[in-house]
Design a protein around this motif. Structure first.
Motif, short mmCIF file in Angstrom:
data_model
loop_
_atom_site.label_atom_id
_atom_site.label_comp_id
_atom_site.label_asym_id
_atom_site.label_seq_id
_atom_site.Cartn_x
_atom_site.Cartn_y
_atom_site.Cartn_z
N ASP A 277 0.09 35.95 79.24
CA ASP A 277 1.06 35.68 79.61
C ASP A 277 2.63 37.10 80.14
O ASP A 277 3.11 37.99 80.75
N TYR A 278 2.37 37.69 78.72
CA TYR A 278 2.82 39.00 78.31
C TYR A 278 3.67 40.27 79.21
O TYR A 278 4.49 40.37 79.90
N ALA A 279 2.12 40.41 79.49
CA ALA A 279 1.63 41.91 80.58
C ALA A 279 2.84 41.52 82.49
O ALA A 279 3.57 41.84 82.70
N ALA A 280 2.20 39.62 82.55
CA ALA A 280 3.10 39.30 83.56
C ALA A 280 4.25 39.00 83.15
O ALA A 280 5.14 39.30 85.00
N ILE A 281 4.57 38.61 82.82
CA ILE A 281 6.27 38.42 82.33
C ILE A 281 6.72 40.11 82.69
O ILE A 281 7.90 40.05 83.28
N ALA A 282 6.30 40.85 82.17
CA ALA A 282 6.77 42.31 82.22
C ALA A 282 7.14 43.08 83.64
O ALA A 282 7.96 43.22 83.89
N THR A 283 6.43 42.88 84.04
CA THR A 283 6.40 43.48 85.78
C THR A 283 6.72 42.11 86.37
O THR A 283 7.71 43.20 87.07
N ALA A 284 7.41 40.61 86.62
CA ALA A 284 8.10 40.06 86.95
C ALA A 284 8.90 40.24 86.89
O ALA A 284 10.57 39.99 87.51
N ALA A 285 9.40 40.20 85.50
CA ALA A 285 11.06 40.92 85.10
C ALA A 285 11.75 42.16 85.53
O ALA A 285 12.85 42.57 85.89
N ARG A 286 10.16 43.47 86.07
CA ARG A 286 11.34 44.65 86.41
C ARG A 286 12.09 44.73 87.25
O ARG A 286 13.01 45.49 87.31
N PRO A 287 12.33 43.82 88.81
CA PRO A 287 13.57 43.90 89.47
C PRO A 287 14.80 44.16 88.57
O PRO A 287 15.78 43.79 89.31
N LEU A 288 14.19 42.65 88.08
CA LEU A 288 15.38 41.66 87.19
C LEU A 288 16.30 42.44 85.77
O LEU A 288 17.94 43.34 86.73
N LEU A 289 15.43 43.04 85.50
CA LEU A 289 16.26 44.85 84.68
C LEU A 289 16.28 45.43 85.51
O LEU A 289 17.45 46.07 85.24
N ASP A 290 15.49 45.83 86.41
CA ASP A 290 16.78 47.62 87.27
C ASP A 290 18.15 46.50 87.77
O ASP A 290 19.13 47.14 88.16
N LEU A 291 18.36 45.42 87.92
CA LEU A 291 19.02 44.69 88.46
C LEU A 291 20.32 44.66 87.48
O LEU A 291 21.49 45.33 88.25
N LEU A 292 20.20 44.47 86.44
CA LEU A 292 20.75 44.48 85.55
C LEU A 292 21.22 44.77 84.86
O LEU A 292 22.70 45.63 84.31
N ALA A 293 20.59 46.33 84.76
CA ALA A 293 21.07 47.61 84.18
C ALA A 293 21.77 48.83 85.29
O ALA A 293 22.76 49.05 84.86
N ALA A 294 21.42 48.07 86.78
CA ALA A 294 22.15 48.02 87.84
C ALA A 294 24.29 48.37 87.35
O ALA A 294 24.34 48.87 87.93
N ARG A 295 24.29 46.82 87.00
CA ARG A 295 25.20 46.30 86.72
C ARG A 295 25.91 45.77 85.26
O ARG A 295 26.56 45.68 85.15
N GLY A 296 24.87 47.72 84.85
CA GLY A 296 25.81 47.79 83.52
C GLY A 296 25.90 46.34 82.12
O GLY A 296 26.44 45.97 81.53
#
Length: 202
Positions: A170-189
């Motif tokens: 599950d950890y590997a799958a979650i890490a892959t799926a979370a990447r777009p969300l993390l990119d969005l959160l990073a872009a919005r500070g």
């Protein structure tokens, strides 16, 4: 007299002693050799370390299993493993498995020199006790708040809280799926700026 029960500061000192003999430090230089109070609280939130064994007043108390967990985490970090990989390996590990990974001297586990906590009542971990059996006439599932949860560090301080503990796959799958969300959160500070790449303190 309580033997092998310690405050957080005393636990940290025992971790330091356990690592003093053989610990090369983390290879990337970004991880503390001995975890501080903030790191221990983080490890507890993510399931790497159990919750305190009990409370005396407002002071949390820790025991040998906590010592094994913390030393095992630091030894794995010294080998270059990420916290996500360590979590997948050690979360829910038995005391015997932790003992092999941690290699803590028996004297530190037993509290042989002197007990760290004076005589007095220790409140048990009521949240870890099995719930009392419900009457046969009124069966009911436990309330949602009482069910165990799992936390997954996504990176940048973001934590995914789940109603169950994920497994290694599950950890590997979650890490892959979370990447777009993390990119969005990073872009919005919206991510913490003072965390490691895996979003956790060291």
């Amino acid at each position: 007299m309580v033997v092998g029960v310690w405050t957080m500061d005393e636990l940290v000192e025992r971790v330091r002693q356990a690592l003093a003999a053989e610990y090369p430090g983390a290879p990337n230089g970004r991880v503390r050799d001995v975890p501080d109070r903030r790191a221990i609280r983080w490890y507890t939130t993510t399931g790497l370390v159990d919750r305190p064994a009990g409370m005396r007043g407002r002071t949390a108390l820790y025991g040998p299993r906590h010592l094994l967990q913390l030393v095992a985490v630091k030894r794995r970090q010294a080998q270059g493993h990420s916290l996500a990989a360590i979590q997948a390996e050690l979360a829910g590990a038995s005391d015997a498995q932790l003992a092999v990974a941690a290699r803590v001297p028996e004297s530190l586990l037993a509290g042989a020199d002197e007990p760290a906590v004076a005589d007095g009542p220790v409140r048990p971990r009521f949240w870890a006790s099995a719930p009392a059996a419900a009457p046969a006439t009124a069966p009911a599932p436990p309330p949602a708040a009482a069910r165990p949860v799992g936390g997954v560090a996504l990176g940048g301080g973001a934590i995914l809280v789940l109603p169950v503990r994920p497994d290694a796959a599950d950890y590997a799958a979650i890490a892959t799926a979370a990447r777009p969300l993390l990119d969005l959160l990073a872009a919005r500070g919206l991510l913490a700026g003072d965390t490691l790449d895996d979003g956790s303190p060291s």
